[in-house]
Scaffold this motif. Structure first.
Motif, PDB file in Angstrom:
ATOM      1  N   ASP A  12      -2.417  38.308   0.967  1.00  0.00           N
ATOM      2  CA  ASP A  12      -2.666  39.330   1.991  1.00  0.00           C
ATOM      3  C   ASP A  12      -1.362  40.020   2.388  1.00  0.00           C
ATOM      4  N   ALA A  13      -0.303  39.239   2.551  1.00  0.00           N
ATOM      5  CA  ALA A  13       0.991  39.803   2.929  1.00  0.00           C
ATOM      6  C   ALA A  13       1.529  40.702   1.810  1.00  0.00           C
ATOM      7  N   LYS A  14       1.372  40.269   0.573  1.00  0.00           N
ATOM      8  CA  LYS A  14       1.805  41.056  -0.582  1.00  0.00           C
ATOM      9  C   LYS A  14       1.074  42.399  -0.606  1.00  0.00           C
ATOM     10  N   LYS A  15      -0.215  42.354  -0.361  1.00  0.00           N
ATOM     11  CA  LYS A  15      -1.033  43.575  -0.344  1.00  0.00           C
ATOM     12  C   LYS A  15      -0.619  44.487   0.812  1.00  0.00           C
ATOM     13  N   ASN A  16      -0.444  43.909   1.993  1.00  0.00           N
ATOM     14  CA  ASN A  16      -0.059  44.694   3.167  1.00  0.00           C
ATOM     15  C   ASN A  16       1.302  45.353   3.007  1.00  0.00           C
ATOM     16  N   LYS A  17       2.207  44.693   2.302  1.00  0.00           N
ATOM     17  CA  LYS A  17       3.540  45.254   2.077  1.00  0.00           C
ATOM     18  C   LYS A  17       3.570  46.155   0.842  1.00  0.00           C
ATOM     19  N   LYS A  18       2.405  46.278   0.173  1.00  0.00           N
ATOM     20  CA  LYS A  18       2.278  47.111  -1.029  1.00  0.00           C
ATOM     21  C   LYS A  18       3.286  46.706  -2.110  1.00  0.00           C
ATOM     22  N   LEU A  19       3.422  45.391  -2.309  1.00  0.00           N
ATOM     23  CA  LEU A  19       4.316  44.856  -3.325  1.00  0.00           C
ATOM     24  C   LEU A  19       3.506  44.396  -4.533  1.00  0.00           C
ATOM     25  N   SER A  20       4.041  44.609  -5.717  1.00  0.00           N
ATOM     26  CA  SER A  20       3.434  44.076  -6.933  1.00  0.00           C
ATOM     27  C   SER A  20       4.160  42.782  -7.295  1.00  0.00           C
ATOM     28  N   PHE A  21       3.596  42.020  -8.238  1.00  0.00           N
ATOM     29  CA  PHE A  21       4.310  40.842  -8.721  1.00  0.00           C
ATOM     30  C   PHE A  21       5.608  41.282  -9.410  1.00  0.00           C
ATOM     31  N   GLY A  22       5.587  42.469 -10.038  1.00  0.00           N
ATOM     32  CA  GLY A  22       6.801  43.017 -10.636  1.00  0.00           C
ATOM     33  C   GLY A  22       7.885  43.297  -9.599  1.00  0.00           C
ATOM     34  N   ASP A  23       7.470  43.786  -8.419  1.00  0.00           N
ATOM     35  CA  ASP A  23       8.435  43.995  -7.332  1.00  0.00           C
ATOM     36  C   ASP A  23       9.047  42.658  -6.909  1.00  0.00           C
ATOM     37  N   LEU A  24       8.214  41.647  -6.795  1.00  0.00           N
ATOM     38  CA  LEU A  24       8.711  40.323  -6.392  1.00  0.00           C
ATOM     39  C   LEU A  24       9.634  39.733  -7.455  1.00  0.00           C
ATOM     40  N   GLU A  25       9.366  40.052  -8.726  1.00  0.00           N
ATOM     41  CA  GLU A  25      10.248  39.601  -9.813  1.00  0.00           C
ATOM     42  C   GLU A  25      11.668  40.129  -9.590  1.00  0.00           C
ATOM     43  N   LYS A  26      11.773  41.392  -9.205  1.00  0.00           N
ATOM     44  CA  LYS A  26      13.093  41.995  -8.957  1.00  0.00           C
ATOM     45  C   LYS A  26      13.783  41.352  -7.756  1.00  0.00           C
TER      46      LYS A  26
END
Length: 146
Positions: A12-26
């Protein structure tokens, strides 16, 4: 499939922050599939990795401790019902023995490690419809003779 409460909170937090798993990889400097495995509680993070993840998602830091604990892995004893996950199950039912035979022919009697292992998901553009490319790479572990 029922996901743990921590997983739902992080997704939910990932979605709310509009982050992808690729963004988190960086942000974390770890592969996107591994990060997803941590979120789904199929892998554990170091304290530093867990802290970076909860900070990136802006969730309560108390979640970091749980992300460092060894998880209970697997989907359980039932056949998966999610269509995408079921297709992998189906692929192994159809191609599992052929894959096993080819691996044994090339490497000998042994297994592919799921510990010394990487998995990448790529999007392959195709005019007939985009394709999913899954690349698994695991260390070969020969069975010992004694």
């Amino acid at each position: 499939m029922q996901v743990p409460e921590i997983t739902q909170t992080l997704l939910d937090a990932k979605k709310n922050k509009k982050l992808s798993f690729g963004d988190l990889e960086k942000i974390l400097g770890r592969d996107e599939v591994w990060i997803a495995a941590v979120i789904y509680r199929q892998a554990s993070a170091s304290e530093e990795e867990a802290n970076k993840l909860v900070a990136a998602l802006d969730v309560n830091p108390v979640y970091a401790k749980e992300l460092t604990e060894s998880p209970l892995k697997g989907l359980g004893p039932v056949v998966p019902t999610d269509p995408l996950i079921y297709r992998f199950y189906e692929i192994m039912q159809v191609y599992g023995m052929p894959i096993k035979s080819v691996i044994h022919e090339k490497f000998g009697d042994g297994i592919m490690s799921a510990i010394d292992f990487t998995l990448d998901v790529e999007k392959e553009e195709d005019p007939k419809g985009d394709r999913v490319k899954v690349i698994m790479s695991g260390k070969f572990l020969p069975y010992k003779k004694w």
